[in-house]
Motif scaffolding. Structure first.
Motif, short mmCIF file in Angstrom:
data_model
loop_
_atom_site.label_atom_id
_atom_site.label_comp_id
_atom_site.label_asym_id
_atom_site.label_seq_id
_atom_site.Cartn_x
_atom_site.Cartn_y
_atom_site.Cartn_z
N LEU A 63 -4.22 11.02 10.97
CA LEU A 63 -3.71 10.40 12.19
C LEU A 63 -3.15 9.01 11.90
O LEU A 63 -2.08 8.65 12.37
N GLN A 64 -3.87 8.25 11.09
CA GLN A 64 -3.42 6.90 10.70
C GLN A 64 -2.10 6.97 9.94
O GLN A 64 -1.19 6.18 10.17
N GLU A 65 -1.99 7.95 9.04
CA GLU A 65 -0.75 8.12 8.27
C GLU A 65 0.42 8.48 9.19
O GLU A 65 1.52 7.95 9.04
N ALA A 66 0.18 9.35 10.15
CA ALA A 66 1.23 9.74 11.10
C ALA A 66 1.67 8.54 11.93
O ALA A 66 2.86 8.35 12.18
N GLN A 67 0.71 7.72 12.36
CA GLN A 67 1.05 6.53 13.15
C GLN A 67 1.86 5.53 12.32
O GLN A 67 2.81 4.93 12.81
N THR A 68 1.48 5.37 11.06
CA THR A 68 2.23 4.48 10.17
C THR A 68 3.65 4.98 9.97
O THR A 68 4.61 4.21 10.04
N ASN A 69 3.79 6.28 9.76
CA ASN A 69 5.13 6.87 9.59
C ASN A 69 5.95 6.74 10.87
O ASN A 69 7.16 6.51 10.82
N LEU A 70 5.29 6.89 12.01
CA LEU A 70 6.00 6.76 13.28
C LEU A 70 6.50 5.34 13.48
O LEU A 70 7.63 5.13 13.92
N THR A 71 5.68 4.36 13.12
CA THR A 71 6.10 2.95 13.21
C THR A 71 7.28 2.69 12.28
O THR A 71 8.25 2.03 12.66
N GLN A 72 7.21 3.25 11.07
CA GLN A 72 8.30 3.07 10.11
C GLN A 72 9.58 3.72 10.61
O GLN A 72 10.67 3.14 10.50
N LEU A 73 9.47 4.91 11.20
CA LEU A 73 10.64 5.59 11.76
C LEU A 73 11.23 4.79 12.91
O LEU A 73 12.46 4.67 13.02
N GLN A 74 10.39 4.20 13.74
CA GLN A 74 10.87 3.38 14.84
C GLN A 74 11.65 2.18 14.31
O GLN A 74 12.71 1.83 14.84
N GLN A 75 11.17 1.55 13.25
CA GLN A 75 11.88 0.41 12.65
C GLN A 75 13.22 0.86 12.09
O GLN A 75 14.23 0.16 12.25
N GLU A 76 13.25 2.02 11.44
CA GLU A 76 14.51 2.55 10.91
C GLU A 76 15.51 2.78 12.04
O GLU A 76 16.68 2.45 11.91
N LEU A 77 15.04 3.35 13.13
CA LEU A 77 15.94 3.62 14.27
C LEU A 77 16.44 2.34 14.92
O LEU A 77 17.58 2.29 15.37
N GLU A 78 15.63 1.30 14.95
CA GLU A 78 16.07 0.02 15.48
C GLU A 78 17.17 -0.57 14.61
O GLU A 78 18.15 -1.12 15.12
#
Length: 139
Positions: A63-78
């Motif tokens: 779950l922690q890994e998925a949240q980290t990846n989600l945060t990273q994806l959000q930064q990429e999209l920004e």
């Protein structure tokens, strides 16, 4: 992209420096976009896989890994969103920035120096070329 590669292979391509410079810039831009897309795609695939596994069993580390990846994806999209906002032909041109410390003595000069460093770091971190044209030291 294939059209660009065919243009490069023509013997007359290298005779016009303006055309080959523009074409090479376009190829570089497209390669950067491709890498950015691939990076975002891989992050999204990792998130999907983690969510599928989380449906089967609860795992705090996953779950922690998925949240980290989600945060990273959000930064990429920004980043992609900002690049899209700055995608008109004029946005590719250079700009002059003038920082002036008019009134305030040493404090305003220090503030001007801090602004210069801030803008310089931002530009370098975003892969912009920075040239200091003129700097005047105060009293």
């Amino acid at each position: 992209m294939e059209d660009l590669n065919q243009s490069i292979s023509q013997p007359t391509f290298w005779q016009n420096s303006v055309i080959y410079y523009q074409t090479l810039q376009e190829i570089e831009f497209l390669n950067a976009k491709k890498k950015q897309y691939q990076r975002s795609h891989f992050i999204l695939e990792d998130i999907k896989a983690a969510l599928e596994l989380l449906e089967l069993s609860a795992d705090e580390e996953l779950l922690q890994e998925a949240q980290t990846n989600l945060t990273q994806l959000q930064q990429e999209l920004e980043i992609v969103e900002i690049q899209q906002l700055l995608s008109s032909p004029c946005d590719q041109k250079g700009a002059f920035l003038a920082i002036t410390a008019e009134v305030g003595g040493i404090d305003s000069q220090d503030w001007g120096g801090m602004l210069l460093r801030l803008y310089h770091r931002w530009a370098v971190n975003h892969n912009h070329k920075v040239y200091l044209v003129q700097e005047s030291e105060g009293d």
